[in-house]
Design an enzyme around this catalytic site. Structure first.
Site, short mmCIF file in Angstrom:
data_model
loop_
_atom_site.label_atom_id
_atom_site.label_comp_id
_atom_site.label_asym_id
_atom_site.label_seq_id
_atom_site.Cartn_x
_atom_site.Cartn_y
_atom_site.Cartn_z
N ASP A 147 148.67 -50.71 46.11
CA ASP A 147 148.77 -49.29 46.44
C ASP A 147 149.42 -48.58 45.26
O ASP A 147 150.61 -48.80 44.96
CB ASP A 147 149.61 -49.06 47.70
CG ASP A 147 148.93 -49.57 48.98
OD1 ASP A 147 147.94 -50.33 48.87
OD2 ASP A 147 149.42 -49.24 50.06
N LYS A 155 145.18 -42.87 50.06
CA LYS A 155 146.34 -43.05 50.95
C LYS A 155 147.17 -41.78 50.93
O LYS A 155 147.42 -41.20 49.87
CB LYS A 155 147.16 -44.25 50.47
CG LYS A 155 148.44 -44.51 51.25
CD LYS A 155 149.15 -45.75 50.72
CE LYS A 155 150.53 -45.93 51.33
NZ LYS A 155 151.23 -47.12 50.79
N LYS A 191 143.94 -44.46 54.22
CA LYS A 191 145.16 -45.09 54.74
C LYS A 191 146.17 -44.00 55.06
O LYS A 191 146.52 -43.19 54.20
CB LYS A 191 145.75 -46.08 53.74
CG LYS A 191 147.07 -46.71 54.23
CD LYS A 191 147.57 -47.78 53.28
CE LYS A 191 148.95 -48.31 53.70
NZ LYS A 191 149.43 -49.39 52.80
#
Length: 231
Positions: free
Chosen positions: A91, A153, A182
């Protein structure tokens, strides 16, 4: 939505700077016990955690975290090191200054550079929605859609806000090319997670879903009893 299905989408997360190895072991054990999608931990623990779980659950880690303003070379080094240590998912935080400046080509180039450094690992791009305007969020959807990353995300969980219902709906509307979403930050428990999934998220970054289940387990409730609950 059944709890068992929610858990398949949860990245069980521990990113506090004071976390010690025993804390990392605990979240790994919990993530395996409850059947989470992954465990998301600091880069310094990836190698030890990968050896500890021995393939029992994917290890996710963060790079350029939480501010995103490290150089691209540093982010690529972090991604390469994390992959070598055993991370299966990365991430990354985008350079928010470049986002605000409208330097989308530079943001895209960095994302793809990090993707190359991942060596085929799953890449999620953190855009920190709480710091962006609506127009900037739409532009980041376009950038991530055009990139080789698999996910956008919402948040680090370390800024002024986390995932919101409105942001998930916006991202769902503008993400293209099969890219996924996400939701992270501010997910308070199973009901919140279920709502984000219904709105279009595919992953949930949180510690609170499994924390709630662990509390129930300590009260003597069984997995089957808890998992039969719909949210």
């Amino acid at each position: 939505m059944k709890l068992r299905e929610i858990l398949k989408h949860v990245d069980h997360t521990l990113l506090t700077p004071t976390a010690v190895w025993e804390d990392i072991q605990k979240v790994c054990d919990e993530a395996i016990r409850w059947g989470a999608a992954s465990v998301c931990i600091p880069p310094s623990y990836v190698k030890a955690a990968a050896e500890y779980v021995a393939g029992g659950i994917p290890i996710c880690t963060v790079i350029g975290f939480p501010n995103g303003y490290a150089t691209t070379a540093v982010k690529c080094f972090e991604a390469d090191r994390a992959a070598a240590d055993g991370a299966e998912e990365i991430d990354m935080v985008v350079n928010l200054g470049r986002v605000r400046a409208g330097a989308d080509d530079m943001v895209l180039e960095e994302i793809n550079g990090v993707k190359d450094a991942c060596g085929g690992r799953l890449l999620k791009v953190i855009v920190e929605t709480c710091l962006l305007t609506q127009e900037e969020k739409v532009r980041m959807c376009q950038v991530v859609s055009a990139s080789r990353a698999q996910f956008i995300k919402t948040s680090t969980g370390f800024s002024t806000g986390g995932a919101t219902r409105e942001d998930i709906l916006l991202l769902k509307q503008h993400m293209k090319c099969g890219k996924k979403i996400k939701a992270a930050g501010g997910i308070r428990g199973p009901a919140d997670a279920a709502e984000m999934l219904r709105l279009g998220a595919d992953r949930i970054g949180t510690s609170r879903v499994i924390a709630a289940l662990e509390q129930a387990r300590q009260k003597g409730e069984t997995y089957e009893t808890i998992s039969d609950t719909a949210y």
